[in-house]
Scaffold this motif. Structure first.
Motif, PDB file in Angstrom:
ATOM      1  N   VAL A 163      62.050  19.057  70.488  1.00 25.68           N
ATOM      2  CA  VAL A 163      62.041  20.051  69.422  1.00 25.68           C
ATOM      3  C   VAL A 163      61.327  19.462  68.211  1.00 25.68           C
ATOM      4  O   VAL A 163      60.895  18.309  68.229  1.00 25.68           O
ATOM      5  CB  VAL A 163      63.476  20.489  69.021  1.00 25.68           C
ATOM      6  CG1 VAL A 163      64.178  21.161  70.187  1.00 25.68           C
ATOM      7  CG2 VAL A 163      64.279  19.305  68.512  1.00 25.68           C
ATOM      8  N   ASP A 164      61.251  20.244  67.159  1.00 19.72           N
ATOM      9  CA  ASP A 164      60.640  19.830  65.904  1.00 19.72           C
ATOM     10  C   ASP A 164      61.172  18.461  65.495  1.00 19.72           C
ATOM     11  O   ASP A 164      62.365  18.264  65.367  1.00 19.72           O
ATOM     12  CB  ASP A 164      60.960  20.879  64.840  1.00 19.72           C
ATOM     13  CG  ASP A 164      60.448  20.529  63.453  1.00 19.72           C
ATOM     14  OD1 ASP A 164      59.673  19.572  63.326  1.00 19.72           O
ATOM     15  OD2 ASP A 164      60.821  21.230  62.511  1.00 19.72           O
ATOM     16  N   GLY A 165      60.257  17.513  65.279  1.00 21.14           N
ATOM     17  CA  GLY A 165      60.631  16.153  64.921  1.00 21.14           C
ATOM     18  C   GLY A 165      61.220  16.016  63.540  1.00 21.14           C
ATOM     19  O   GLY A 165      61.727  14.953  63.182  1.00 21.14           O
ATOM     20  N   GLY A 166      61.184  17.082  62.726  1.00 17.62           N
ATOM     21  CA  GLY A 166      61.756  17.021  61.392  1.00 17.62           C
ATOM     22  C   GLY A 166      63.243  16.722  61.405  1.00 17.62           C
ATOM     23  O   GLY A 166      63.816  16.353  60.388  1.00 17.62           O
ATOM     24  N   LEU A 214      60.141  21.574  77.485  1.00 14.58           N
ATOM     25  CA  LEU A 214      60.492  20.593  78.515  1.00 14.58           C
ATOM     26  C   LEU A 214      59.267  19.804  78.946  1.00 14.58           C
ATOM     27  O   LEU A 214      58.199  20.366  79.179  1.00 14.58           O
ATOM     28  CB  LEU A 214      61.093  21.281  79.737  1.00 14.58           C
ATOM     29  CG  LEU A 214      62.458  21.932  79.551  1.00 14.58           C
ATOM     30  CD1 LEU A 214      62.875  22.665  80.821  1.00 14.58           C
ATOM     31  CD2 LEU A 214      63.508  20.899  79.175  1.00 14.58           C
ATOM     32  N   PHE A 215      59.433  18.490  79.064  1.00 16.94           N
ATOM     33  CA  PHE A 215      58.387  17.600  79.566  1.00 16.94           C
ATOM     34  C   PHE A 215      58.942  16.889  80.788  1.00 16.94           C
ATOM     35  O   PHE A 215      60.059  16.383  80.764  1.00 16.94           O
ATOM     36  CB  PHE A 215      58.001  16.543  78.511  1.00 16.94           C
ATOM     37  CG  PHE A 215      57.254  17.108  77.346  1.00 16.94           C
ATOM     38  CD1 PHE A 215      55.865  17.151  77.355  1.00 16.94           C
ATOM     39  CD2 PHE A 215      57.930  17.587  76.232  1.00 16.94           C
ATOM     40  CE1 PHE A 215      55.169  17.673  76.278  1.00 16.94           C
ATOM     41  CE2 PHE A 215      57.235  18.109  75.147  1.00 16.94           C
ATOM     42  CZ  PHE A 215      55.856  18.157  75.173  1.00 16.94           C
ATOM     43  N   LYS A 216      58.136  16.852  81.826  1.00 18.73           N
ATOM     44  CA  LYS A 216      58.523  16.109  83.026  1.00 18.73           C
ATOM     45  C   LYS A 216      58.116  14.659  82.818  1.00 18.73           C
ATOM     46  O   LYS A 216      56.960  14.370  82.522  1.00 18.73           O
ATOM     47  CB  LYS A 216      57.846  16.683  84.262  1.00 18.73           C
ATOM     48  CG  LYS A 216      58.275  18.118  84.537  1.00 18.73           C
ATOM     49  CD  LYS A 216      58.072  18.501  85.985  1.00 18.73           C
ATOM     50  CE  LYS A 216      58.558  19.899  86.256  1.00 18.73           C
ATOM     51  NZ  LYS A 216      59.978  20.107  86.055  1.00 18.73           N
ATOM     52  N   VAL A 217      59.076  13.749  82.954  1.00 17.49           N
ATOM     53  CA  VAL A 217      58.824  12.325  82.742  1.00 17.49           C
ATOM     54  C   VAL A 217      59.423  11.530  83.888  1.00 17.49           C
ATOM     55  O   VAL A 217      60.248  12.025  84.651  1.00 17.49           O
ATOM     56  CB  VAL A 217      59.416  11.825  81.398  1.00 17.49           C
ATOM     57  CG1 VAL A 217      58.774  12.549  80.228  1.00 17.49           C
ATOM     58  CG2 VAL A 217      60.918  11.988  81.370  1.00 17.49           C
ATOM     59  N   GLU A 218      58.989  10.283  83.997  1.00 14.56           N
ATOM     60  CA  GLU A 218      59.539   9.384  85.009  1.00 14.56           C
ATOM     61  C   GLU A 218      59.913   8.078  84.331  1.00 14.56           C
ATOM     62  O   GLU A 218      59.136   7.520  83.560  1.00 14.56           O
ATOM     63  CB  GLU A 218      58.521   9.120  86.114  1.00 14.56           C
ATOM     64  CG  GLU A 218      59.072   8.286  87.243  1.00 14.56           C
ATOM     65  CD  GLU A 218      58.091   8.127  88.391  1.00 14.56           C
ATOM     66  OE1 GLU A 218      57.988   7.003  88.907  1.00 14.56           O
ATOM     67  OE2 GLU A 218      57.435   9.126  88.746  1.00 14.56           O
ATOM     68  N   ARG A 266      53.402  22.769  70.517  1.00 13.88           N
ATOM     69  CA  ARG A 266      54.481  23.767  70.590  1.00 13.88           C
ATOM     70  C   ARG A 266      55.837  23.113  70.313  1.00 13.88           C
ATOM     71  O   ARG A 266      56.655  23.643  69.556  1.00 13.88           O
ATOM     72  CB  ARG A 266      54.475  24.429  71.970  1.00 13.88           C
ATOM     73  CG  ARG A 266      55.057  25.803  71.994  1.00 13.88           C
ATOM     74  CD  ARG A 266      54.687  26.578  73.259  1.00 13.88           C
ATOM     75  NE  ARG A 266      54.670  25.800  74.468  1.00 13.88           N
ATOM     76  CZ  ARG A 266      55.684  25.732  75.334  1.00 13.88           C
ATOM     77  NH1 ARG A 266      56.793  26.402  75.117  1.00 13.88           N
ATOM     78  NH2 ARG A 266      55.588  25.015  76.425  1.00 13.88           N
ATOM     79  N   ALA A 267      56.065  21.935  70.879  1.00 12.88           N
ATOM     80  CA  ALA A 267      57.323  21.220  70.658  1.00 12.88           C
ATOM     81  C   ALA A 267      57.480  20.823  69.194  1.00 12.88           C
ATOM     82  O   ALA A 267      58.584  20.862  68.644  1.00 12.88           O
ATOM     83  CB  ALA A 267      57.404  19.987  71.550  1.00 12.88           C
ATOM     84  N   SER A 268      56.363  20.456  68.556  1.00 14.31           N
ATOM     85  CA  SER A 268      56.443  20.012  67.161  1.00 14.31           C
ATOM     86  C   SER A 268      56.822  21.142  66.214  1.00 14.31           C
ATOM     87  O   SER A 268      57.205  20.894  65.078  1.00 14.31           O
ATOM     88  CB  SER A 268      55.117  19.392  66.716  1.00 14.31           C
ATOM     89  OG  SER A 268      54.137  20.389  66.514  1.00 14.31           O
ATOM     90  N   THR A 269      56.740  22.376  66.683  1.00 20.86           N
ATOM     91  CA  THR A 269      57.103  23.519  65.841  1.00 20.86           C
ATOM     92  C   THR A 269      58.363  24.227  66.344  1.00 20.86           C
ATOM     93  O   THR A 269      58.724  25.272  65.814  1.00 20.86           O
ATOM     94  CB  THR A 269      55.947  24.535  65.786  1.00 20.86           C
ATOM     95  OG1 THR A 269      55.700  25.040  67.106  1.00 20.86           O
ATOM     96  CG2 THR A 269      54.687  23.918  65.224  1.00 20.86           C
ATOM     97  N   ALA A 270      59.007  23.664  67.346  1.00 23.85           N
ATOM     98  CA  ALA A 270      60.193  24.287  67.930  1.00 23.85           C
ATOM     99  C   ALA A 270      61.418  23.971  67.076  1.00 23.85           C
ATOM    100  O   ALA A 270      62.155  23.015  67.324  1.00 23.85           O
ATOM    101  CB  ALA A 270      60.386  23.824  69.373  1.00 23.85           C
ATOM    102  N   ILE A 271      61.632  24.782  66.055  1.00 24.27           N
ATOM    103  CA  ILE A 271      62.759  24.587  65.151  1.00 24.27           C
ATOM    104  C   ILE A 271      64.048  24.848  65.933  1.00 24.27           C
ATOM    105  O   ILE A 271      64.220  25.926  66.509  1.00 24.27           O
ATOM    106  CB  ILE A 271      62.659  25.539  63.948  1.00 24.27           C
ATOM    107  CG1 ILE A 271      61.368  25.280  63.188  1.00 24.27           C
ATOM    108  CG2 ILE A 271      63.881  25.416  63.044  1.00 24.27           C
ATOM    109  CD1 ILE A 271      61.022  26.354  62.188  1.00 24.27           C
ATOM    110  N   PRO A 272      64.964  23.858  65.966  1.00 23.33           N
ATOM    111  CA  PRO A 272      66.208  24.045  66.721  1.00 23.33           C
ATOM    112  C   PRO A 272      66.964  25.296  66.262  1.00 23.33           C
ATOM    113  O   PRO A 272      67.122  25.545  65.072  1.00 23.33           O
ATOM    114  CB  PRO A 272      67.010  22.773  66.401  1.00 23.33           C
ATOM    115  CG  PRO A 272      65.972  21.760  66.047  1.00 23.33           C
ATOM    116  CD  PRO A 272      64.891  22.534  65.339  1.00 23.33           C
ATOM    117  N   GLY A 273      67.385  26.088  67.222  1.00 23.54           N
ATOM    118  CA  GLY A 273      68.116  27.307  66.920  1.00 23.54           C
ATOM    119  C   GLY A 273      67.228  28.517  66.716  1.00 23.54           C
ATOM    120  O   GLY A 273      67.689  29.644  66.830  1.00 23.54           O
TER     121      GLY A 273
END
Length: 173
Positions: free
Chosen positions: A44-47, A29-33, A16-23
């Protein structure tokens, strides 16, 4: 497959994040430590930074293929959702159209640079390089940002091209 709780959800969130085109789509959101402190990371989209990438440089593909009992030289297959050549387009001499055309040109050439880098990495690793892309004669244009008819036509053309051996650009091993 790992059996780690939440693994399936994590894979879904990464896709889902890889296709999240900004705007256009919200970030994921990812929970990280880090250093004992919990954070929420937005992805967001890594492009935005790289349209294509191939693992770390120096990856020993030969050893990996050997351990996985892969026969023959490793092959890399890339599918680029874009044409390689620019399309001629008249641009009116106003700021917004010039900026729009400039950004689309920048995105296209950045993707071509990513392909060149991956090609060199594959060559150094002894891997075959196989590239499919939107054919130069595909001339449909979407009527809106997310045009289902355009996407369907592009998908159908891509399936046909992917099955046609002559439509792939092939180099190496």
């Amino acid at each position: 497959m790992s059996g780690v709780p939440g693994a399936k959800r994590l894979i879904h969130d990464v896709i889902r994040a890889s296709t999240a085109i900004p705007g256009a789509f919200p970030p994921v959101l990812f929970k990280v430590e880090a250093n004992g402190v919990r954070h929420d990371e937005m992805h967001v989209d890594g492009g935005v930074t790289s349209q294509l990438f191939l693992g770390p440089t120096g990856l020993e593909c030969g050893r990996i293929a050997e351990r996985l009992r892969v026969e023959g030289p490793p092959q890399l297959y890339l599918i680029r959702n874009s044409q390689l050549s620019p399309r001629w387009e008249a641009v009116s001499p106003r700021v917004a159209p010039i900026v729009s055309r400039t950004i689309s040109s920048l995105i296209r050439t950045h993707g071509i640079g990513d392909l060149a880098q991956i090609y060199l990495t594959a060559e150094l690793a002894g891997m075959g390089f196989n590239l499919a892309r939107v054919p130069a004669d595909f001339d449909l244009e979407p009527d809106e940002m997310f045009d289902p008819e355009y996407m369907r036509a592009l998908f159908e053309r891509a399936v046909a091209a992917g099955c046609d051996e002559t439509s792939w650009i092939r180099q190496g091993h």
